[in-house]
Design an enzyme around this catalytic site. Structure first.
Site, PDB file in Angstrom:
ATOM      1  CG  MET A  55      83.787  23.477  47.166  1.00  0.00           C
ATOM      2  SD  MET A  55      84.444  25.083  46.655  1.00  0.00           S
ATOM      3  CE  MET A  55      85.466  25.457  48.064  1.00  0.00           C
ATOM      4  CG  ASP A 330      56.328  -2.091 -17.286  1.00  0.00           C
ATOM      5  OD1 ASP A 330      57.142  -2.180 -16.350  1.00  0.00           O
ATOM      6  OD2 ASP A 330      56.654  -2.070 -18.494  1.00  0.00           O
ATOM      7  CD  GLU A 373      60.947  -0.050 -16.859  1.00  0.00           C
ATOM      8  OE1 GLU A 373      61.803   0.044 -15.937  1.00  0.00           O
ATOM      9  OE2 GLU A 373      61.132  -0.730 -17.882  1.00  0.00           O
TER      10      GLU A 373
HETATM   11 MG    MG Z   1      85.498  18.571  47.712  1.00  0.00          MG
END
Ligand code: MG
Length: 465
Positions: A55, A330, A373
């Protein structure tokens, strides 16, 4: 556990009281007296927890919570709504805008600190995940789109543990349709179900006469698999001690009996949303780990992963468990492939070599792209003889069938040269690879498309040349 807590309330004495209570427990306290100020502080200071008055004039707590949960910068901060009204509708509305929990005024200290501890603990886990995720993203392994709060409306697997069959059925009916529900009336059966099936949520009645639900919760939390599963506990409102103990054991949320259907489904939704968020984070971390050890082009392991596996193989070798060898291959005359047909064709060749590599190696061999490679295979359990045979098998498989270059390029024949070294005690991954590399150069020197072995040599001598 310390933490930074933002207290939001439009009534100054309420703020002072909460600040005093929290500071007495060594929490670091920030305060705000209205919604916009709270949102600003949350963004700037990123507290670990927000206690939010419902509130307030102009912007109420629901609106503040909605905005905090909409903003990626503040979304992960747990919010506890503090309300004077003990209205069911307020709780449901709060949960729907993303609040993680509620406290009623006047605030009960024991309940306050149990909630705070429980939410801070949860946030600690989430923060660690988020941090690891951030580093995954920095490495490029995780993309921005991969993580978000999961879709909490998707059906989940929920286990309900309740000793009274009728009450269990009533609980289930409040969720039925939305989720896959399993009912159990004893903890032993529940534990067994949990060990077999992956549940997204456990709902347990802690007020059951037939069993001690807390004991099961504690056991689940001490188990590796159960550590991350959310638990929603049902408790009697007058049993404050049990509420506190449940939260301290690691129950994620408690719901007071008699159970309100709307609040029940809202709290289930909140737990599932958190679970899915954590799951998404964990999955993207697994993904980033996978990517951090994988070569993107070929799907083979990368150099980093390979080095660690060579060290593993060396450890086993030095303990006398088994021999180990390493192979370097390789591609012969690879540059002309790229020059003549382009890099896409070259990439296709490398991908096809990776496939033939995998097809010709044993499941326990670890095939990696070493760079360019060059390929490396770590062969645990293979002595020089076995490794030479495997290398020769690979060489033949490359030579015997032409490589498709894709598009209109047709195909071409490809060959490889390879060097093999058996590891010896005292090797490191560098020294083993250097000997294999020397053998590879011997193969190149012998006219290519062949395999050569390295002499067994102590590591020191091999690295010196
Ligand atoms: Mg309050």
């Amino acid at each position: 556990m310390s933490g930074r807590i933002l207290v939001v309330d439009d009534t100054a004495p309420n703020v002072r009281l909460l600040r005093a209570k929290l500071e007495a427990e060594y929490y670091d306290v920030l305060t705000a007296e209205n919604g916009p100020e709270a949102i600003e502080i949350a963004r700037q200071a990123v507290p670990d927890l927000i206690l939010l008055d419902v509130m307030m004039p102009k912007m109420d707590g629901f609106e503040v919570c909605t905005r905090l949960k909409d903003d990626p910068r503040t979304r992960h901060i747990p919010v506890v709504m503090v309300t004077a009204l003990d209205q069911q509708e307020d709780r449901v509305r709060g949960l729907e805008v993303g609040a993680d929990d509620f406290l009623s005024k006047p605030i009960d200290d024991v309940a306050l600190f149990a909630r705070v501890r429980s939410l801070l603990r949860l946030k600690l886990v989430m923060d660690e995940l988020r941090q690891r995720e951030a580093s995954g993203r920095a490495l490029g392994a995780i993309s921005d789109t991969m993580t978000c709060f999961g879709d909490s409306d998707a059906p989940a697997n929920i286990l309900i543990l309740e000793d009274d069959e009728q009450r269990g059925a009533r609980l289930a009916s409040k969720l039925r349709g939305a989720h896959n529900l399993t009912l159990s009336d004893n903890p032993r059966e529940a534990a067994e179900l949990l060990s077999k099936t992956a549940f997204d949520l456990l709902v347990v009645n802690l007020a059951a006469r037939g069993f001690d639900g807390l004991r099961l919760c504690a056991r689940i939390r001490s188990d590796d698999k159960g550590r991350v599963m959310p638990i929603l506990a049902l408790v009697d409102p007058d049993n404050r001690e049990k509420i506190v103990r449940a939260l301290d054991i690691g129950v994620n949320d408690v719901l007071l009996r008699p159970v309100d259907a709307n609040e029940f489904s809202a709290r289930v939704k909140t737990q599932l949303r958190c679970k899915r968020y954590a799951d998404t984070l964990r999955r993207s971390l697994d993904n980033s780990f996978e990517m951090s050890v994988t070569d993107q082009l070929t799907g083979l392991h990368n150099r980093r992963f390979m080095q660690a596996r060579i060290e593993d193989a060396l450890t086993r070798l030095e303990r006398g468990v088994e021999p180990a060898s390493v192979l370097i291959a390789d591609v012969d005359f690879f540059k002309p492939v790229n020059d003549k047909w382009g890099h896409d064709a070259g990439d296709k060749v490398l991908q096809e070599i990776a496939m033939r590599l995998k097809a010709n190696m044993r499941a326990i061999d670890i095939a990696c792209r070493y760079g360019g490679e060059e390929f490396v295979v770590v062969m645990p359990g293979a002595d020089l003889n076995a490794a030479m045979q495997a290398a020769e098998r690979l060489r033949v498989s490359i030579e015997s069938q032409a490589f498709n270059l894709g598009g209109a390029h047709g195909s071409t024949s490809i060959t490889i040269s390879a060097g093999v070294a058996e590891m010896v005690p005292g090797d490191s991954h560098e020294s083993a690879l250097i000997r294999a590399d020397q053998a590879l150069y011997a193969a190149k020197g012998a006219g290519r498309n062949c395999v050569r072995s390295a002499k067994k040599a102590p590591a020191q001598k091999a690295t010196g040349s």
